[in-house]
Design an enzyme around this catalytic site. Structure first.
Site, mmCIF file in Angstrom:
data_model
loop_
_atom_site.group_PDB
_atom_site.id
_atom_site.type_symbol
_atom_site.label_atom_id
_atom_site.label_comp_id
_atom_site.label_asym_id
_atom_site.label_seq_id
_atom_site.Cartn_x
_atom_site.Cartn_y
_atom_site.Cartn_z
ATOM 1 N N HIS A 1 3.879 1.190 2.383
ATOM 2 C CA HIS A 1 5.112 0.578 1.750
ATOM 3 C C HIS A 1 6.065 1.581 0.760
ATOM 4 C CE1 HIS A 1 2.718 -3.278 2.996
ATOM 5 N NE2 HIS A 1 3.907 -3.298 3.500
ATOM 6 N N VAL B 1 2.453 6.477 7.218
ATOM 7 C CA VAL B 1 1.641 7.202 6.201
ATOM 8 C C VAL B 1 0.053 7.138 6.568
ATOM 9 C CG1 VAL B 1 1.213 7.222 3.701
ATOM 10 C CG2 VAL B 1 3.398 6.887 4.347
ATOM 11 N N SER C 1 -1.641 -3.207 5.769
ATOM 12 C CA SER C 1 -2.340 -4.187 4.600
ATOM 13 C C SER C 1 -3.519 -4.932 5.252
ATOM 14 C CB SER C 1 -1.454 -5.629 4.442
ATOM 15 O OG SER C 1 0.124 -4.826 4.157
ATOM 16 N N ARG C 2 -3.684 -4.681 6.735
ATOM 17 C CA ARG C 2 -5.113 -5.352 7.375
ATOM 18 C C ARG C 2 -6.036 -4.543 7.153
ATOM 19 N NH1 ARG C 2 -0.859 -7.688 11.204
ATOM 20 N NH2 ARG C 2 -0.947 -9.969 10.844
ATOM 21 N N GLN D 1 6.486 -15.440 12.622
ATOM 22 C CA GLN D 1 5.998 -14.178 13.402
ATOM 23 C C GLN D 1 4.577 -14.292 13.889
ATOM 24 O OE1 GLN D 1 7.593 -11.281 10.383
ATOM 25 N NE2 GLN D 1 5.739 -10.236 10.982
ATOM 26 N N HIS E 1 0.742 -1.400 -0.097
ATOM 27 C CA HIS E 1 -0.076 -0.040 -0.105
ATOM 28 C C HIS E 1 0.714 1.275 0.071
ATOM 29 C CE1 HIS E 1 1.072 0.313 4.252
ATOM 30 N NE2 HIS E 1 0.716 -1.037 4.388
HETATM 31 O O1 PAF Z 1 6.975 -5.209 8.903
HETATM 32 C C1 PAF Z 1 6.668 -6.174 8.401
HETATM 33 O O2 PAF Z 1 6.152 -6.106 7.466
HETATM 34 C C2 PAF Z 1 7.511 -7.561 8.948
HETATM 35 O O3 PAF Z 1 7.451 -7.745 10.457
HETATM 36 C C3 PAF Z 1 8.732 -7.579 8.308
HETATM 37 C C4 PAF Z 1 9.610 -6.466 8.732
HETATM 38 C C5 PAF Z 1 9.086 -7.658 6.702
HETATM 39 C C6 PAF Z 1 9.258 -9.052 8.663
HETATM 40 O O4 PAF Z 1 8.525 -10.180 8.187
#
Ligand code: PAF
Length: 285
Positions: free
Chosen positions: A40, A179, A189-190, A64, A37
């Site tokens: 990013h 942003v 993204s969510r 994660q 988005h």
């Molecule tokens: O912020 C994220 O999108 C993720 O936590 C990352 C830093 C790409 C690690 O998977």
């Protein structure tokens, strides 16, 4: 269209970066989980300015996510991401599959002692171990000079800065401001999970931060009073469940009672089933 390379293998990515480094080029890196988005894209535009060779990784990192979280359903759209990254003039997309990064028998993790024991780390106990581990791996594979992360994930940025120092990564970590949508909702993204009604309720996070900023600027120093007012505001919106609202030291993330210097206010709130986070520095001056 800009010529973009898609690399899937870690060894090929390392070779590419070594070649760039050998040519005296600065390698800039933006790690992502895709479904890109504008937030990013702002990191990527910054990376384009800072590096001669710009690498963006797309990898939804399983370590994660806890079993009850949204790893399987996390939004993905590689073709759309590819087009966006081509437009931004990105040189390389590093997009490994799961087996490339976590081979059979994988058992080495990176864990920090204190920073994960606050904020999101309390309700997501394995999250920062997964982030620190995958970012370490990505740093070793992409071998960047500079890596750019969003300040929306404030605790993640603090952890990566600390980890880079502790583990002697010779990488400049750049934090880039959050942003927001025109009405103030932090890009994520969510946000794509939100129904139109939930989208309205999601604005309560930003509104509570703004309310807190005004209260601090009006001279209120008692952190509990500010937090209570934020709770009340968020609870007045439907379908919201507060995970935490904290006022803490911007470096250590330890809770603070009195706001006598700049503090971090951070919060996590579920709107329906979607967990959102946001933060702001509050400055009494
Ligand atoms: O912020 C994220 O999108 C993720 O936590 C990352 C830093 C790409 C690690 O998977």
């Amino acid at each position: 269209m800009h010529d973009i390379k898609v690399i899937i293998r870690a060894t090929e990515m390392q070779k590419h970066s070594d070649r760039m480094r050998g040519l005296g080029k600065t390698v800039a890196f933006v790690p992502t989980m895709g479904f890109l988005h504008k937030g990013h894209l702002s990191l990527i535009k910054e990376g384009r300015k800072l590096g001669d060779d710009l690498v963006v990784s797309i990898f939804v990192n399983p370590t994660q996510f806890s079993p009850e979280e949204d790893f399987e359903s996390y939004p993905r759209n590689f073709d759309k991401d590819l087009k966006l990254l081509q437009k931004e003039g990105v040189d390389v997309i590093f997009s490994p599959n799961e087996d490339e990064l976590y081979q059979d028998g994988f058992q080495t993790y990176v864990e920090l002692k204190n920073l994960p024991n606050h904020l999101c780390g309390i309700s997501r106990p394995i999250f920062f171990r997964g982030v620190a581990t995958v970012v370490t791996k990505l740093f070793n594979i992409v071998r960047p000079h500079i890596a750019i992360f969003g300040q929306k994930d404030y605790q993640q940025l603090a952890i990566i800065r600390r980890m880079a120092r502790d583990l002697n990564f010779n990488i400049k970590i750049v934090g880039f401001p959050t942003v927001r949508e025109p009405d103030g909702l932090a890009m994520s993204s969510r946000n794509s999970y939100l129904t139109p009604e939930q989208r309205i309720n999601a604005l309560s996070l930003y509104k509570s931060l703004n309310q807190s900023k005004k209260l601090v600027e009006s001279g209120i120093k008692d952190a509990k009073r500010i937090i209570d007012a934020a709770y009340a505001l968020i609870k007045s919106y439907q379908d919201t469940a507060i995970d935490y609202i904290a006022i803490c030291d911007p470096e250590t993330l330890a809770d603070m009672e009195t706001i006598d210097r700049p503090v971090l206010m951070a919060l996590a709130v579920s709107v329906g089933k979607t967990r959102l986070i946001d933060n702001m520095i509050l400055n009494p001056e």
